[in-house]
Write an enzyme that holds these catalytic residues in place. Structure first.
Site, short mmCIF file in Angstrom:
data_model
loop_
_atom_site.label_atom_id
_atom_site.label_comp_id
_atom_site.label_asym_id
_atom_site.label_seq_id
_atom_site.Cartn_x
_atom_site.Cartn_y
_atom_site.Cartn_z
N SER A 216 0.84 -1.19 0.00
CA SER A 216 0.00 0.00 0.00
C SER A 216 0.88 1.24 0.00
O SER A 216 1.68 1.44 -0.92
CB SER A 216 -0.98 -0.03 1.18
OG SER A 216 -2.00 0.92 1.01
N ASP A 448 -8.59 -6.01 -5.07
CA ASP A 448 -8.23 -4.94 -4.15
C ASP A 448 -9.25 -3.81 -4.24
O ASP A 448 -9.47 -3.24 -5.31
CB ASP A 448 -6.83 -4.42 -4.50
CG ASP A 448 -6.23 -3.54 -3.41
OD1 ASP A 448 -6.96 -2.68 -2.88
OD2 ASP A 448 -5.04 -3.72 -3.10
N HIS A 486 -7.06 -6.11 -0.47
CA HIS A 486 -6.02 -5.23 0.03
C HIS A 486 -5.48 -5.74 1.36
O HIS A 486 -6.18 -5.71 2.38
CB HIS A 486 -6.57 -3.81 0.20
CG HIS A 486 -5.52 -2.77 0.36
ND1 HIS A 486 -4.83 -2.23 -0.70
CD2 HIS A 486 -5.01 -2.16 1.47
CE1 HIS A 486 -3.97 -1.34 -0.27
NE2 HIS A 486 -4.05 -1.28 1.05
#
Length: 554
Positions: A216, A448, A486
């Site tokens: 991320s 995601d 994610h």
């Protein structure tokens, strides 16, 4: 020794030579007593307490630093009892109004002469857990510290307000130095330089290899270090990277406005309806029905199939016209009709129509429509936008973030353009990193819901366009994991686990690139082949829970 390995050794030698030259010219001993003491695998922890870290050992401006504590610690890491020296230190800013960079290094007994730097997440503000595994790491293989890596990281130059949800405090953005430390990644290099200094003090020798892993924001940081300091790291793992952070933020701002319109927000029941409908439509495209959309590139679903009669909201079994508009906006590319200095022109949208797991609404829509003030139950990205407007853009904590239109920002355009130069880490020329012997593993989950996998595919394709397919494959592997969301947040359809660190070690240290990797679903006891982009795993025959029953298909 391979040519790439020789180049990597040379890059490390040059890096350390430059560091030593800098500190000698500054009139300080680069590593006091290090040359007279034998190399060790056990850290000299007692000698590190209150150690001064000269500003001269850091290649970017600071006011130096100091170790605040150094103590022998024991933790159970990956089922092993690991003894290590835990060092906490502060790196001091140039601007007295800016916060310190708080960093930590865990230096194990029985050191393997390797080092691992971890990236952060969201707006950072806390030091990552140095006992953790790499992003999408395996459940059955040890974390870096358990492998006796020296591990280190920082809070990127500011401290999280405990009254704000973790990683969602953007208030530091009101200070230019703190903003640059975080968004441009300056804190990464300062932390690296200080950590290598401490490692040399502790063990009286340098690290043989230095690696970086992050997801991320940490994934953006991973690409950032490869772009800005190509000789600093031998290998990098970048997972679901928010590399074009400013561009994504503009899309999030547009979606905040769309979702705040009357009747536009789909509640959790409607999100579940959408998710189940996508799975029904696309699950079997890979040859097996298993709740995982593997053939993500060919998944097509028109949300108008769920339209309520007359387009008027009639409950959880259908979508109104306003909700269809919102869902379509989230999964569609967003373009802006003006130029920004980074050169970016849009963001590709999120894969909510490609099997994203709506059972984790916090990362996607959230459970509450965006408003002013922004509810903590709105989606993570919408709260991220709100903090950015208040502290990065306007620097007015009372500003209504829904009052900024990313399609027509008016007086804020110049500020947006300036911010793009530090937040969009979009240099696709990784040639210097490759020529230094660096190796890069790039990972993203196809489902995601916070950072678009299409965005990572875009960056990969840019690198390939700049360097060529062959030279790119010589140092970079990119994998899209079907069903993974994610950071394995909540209950993803496929909770990815792959030993990317061992694969990276073999590539960097032995010249052996990843070959036929297999990724596990750590929640459902099944495996899949990890296919190089743009390939995906097609079912052939046999046990659908075994990777051997699939083949990578373009």
């Amino acid at each position: 020794m391979t040519r790439a390995r020789t180049a990597a050794r040379g890059a490390r030698t040059r890096r350390l030579a430059v560091l030593a030259t800098m500190v000698v010219l500054a009139g300080v001993a680069p590593f006091p007593a290090a040359e007279s003491a034998p190399a060790a695998t056990d850290p000299g922890c007692a000698g590190l307490a209150q150690l001064e870290i000269p500003s001269s050992v850091m290649s970017l401006p600071t006011s130096g630093g100091r170790v605040s504590s150094a103590s022998v610690t024991t933790s159970v890491v990956s089922g092993q009892t690991i003894e290590y020296c835990q060092i906490d230190a502060d790196l001091f800013p140039v601007d007295p109004a800016a916060p310190d960079i708080k960093m930590r290094a865990d230096l194990p007994y029985g050191w393997n002469r390797k080092a691992m730097m971890f990236g952060g997440g969201g707006y950072n503000g806390t030091i990552p857990d140095l006992t953790s595994n790499v992003p999408f790491g395996p459940a059955d293989q040890p974390a870096p510290l358990a492998r006796r890596y020296a591990t280190f990281a920082s809070d990127s130059g500011h401290q999280q307000n405990p009254a704000v949800l973790p990683t969602l405090d953007g208030s530091f953005g009101a200070n230019d130095e703190a903003l640059t430390n975080f968004a441009a990644g300056d804190a990464l290099k300062k932390t690296l330089d200080a950590s290598l200094f401490l490692i040399r003090h502790a063990y009286h020798t340098k690290s043989a290899e230095v690696y970086f892993a992050g997801g991320s924001t940490g994934g953006r940081e991973a690409l950032n270090v490869a772009q800005r300091w190509p000789t600093a790291f031998d290998g990098v793992i970048s997972a679901y990277p928010a590399w074009n952070n400013l561009s994504e933020i503009l899309d999030l701002g547009y979606l905040a406005q769309v979702l705040s319109r009357p009747g536009a927000f789909p509640g959790v029941e409607k999100q579940t309806l959408l998710y189940n409908s996508v799975i029904t439509a696309c699950d079997g495209l890979d040859g097996v029905t298993d709740k995982v959309v593997s053939n993500w590139s060919n998944c097509r679903f028109d949300p108008r199939a769920l339209r309520c009669i007359g387009g008027i909201d009639a409950g959880p079994a259908c979508l109104s016209d306003a909700q269809i508009t919102a869902v379509t906006a989230m999964s569609s590319p967003f373009r802006w009709p003006y130029r920004i200095a980074s050169g970016e022109t849009g963001y590709p949208g999120f894969p909510f129509l490609s099997g994203a797991d709506m059972r984790t609404p916090f990362l996607g829509f959230g459970t509450t429509a965006p408003a002013d003030p922004m509810p903590v139950t709105s989606g993570y990205g919408l709260q991220f936008w709100d903090q950015w407007v208040k502290y990065f853009l306007t620097r007015d904590s009372r500003y209504n973030s829904l009052g900024v239109d990313p399609r027509n920002p008016g007086k804020w355009l110049d500020r947006i353009s300036d911010l793009s130069t530090i937040e969009d880490r979009n240099n696709a020329d990784l040639g210097p990193f490759a020529r230094a012997g660096g190796k890069l593993i790039l990972l993203h989950g196809a489902a995601d819901e916070l950072v678009s996998p299409s965005s990572t595919s875009d960056y990969y394709e840019r690198v390939r366009d700049v360097l060529g397919a062959g030279p790119t494959r010589a140092f970079l592997r990119y994998y899209v994991v079907p069903g993974a969301n994610h950071a394995n947040f909540g209950t993803p359809a496929f909770a990815a686990g792959w030993d990317s660190l061992s694969a990276l070690e073999r590539w960097v240290e032995n010249g052996q690139p990843p070959a036929n990797p297999v990724v596990a679903d750590v929640s459902h006891n099944r495996t899949r082949p990890l296919c190089e982009y743009p390939a995906w795993p097609r079912y052939r025959a046999g046990d659908p829970n075994s990777a051997a029953s699939f083949t990578c298909t373009r």
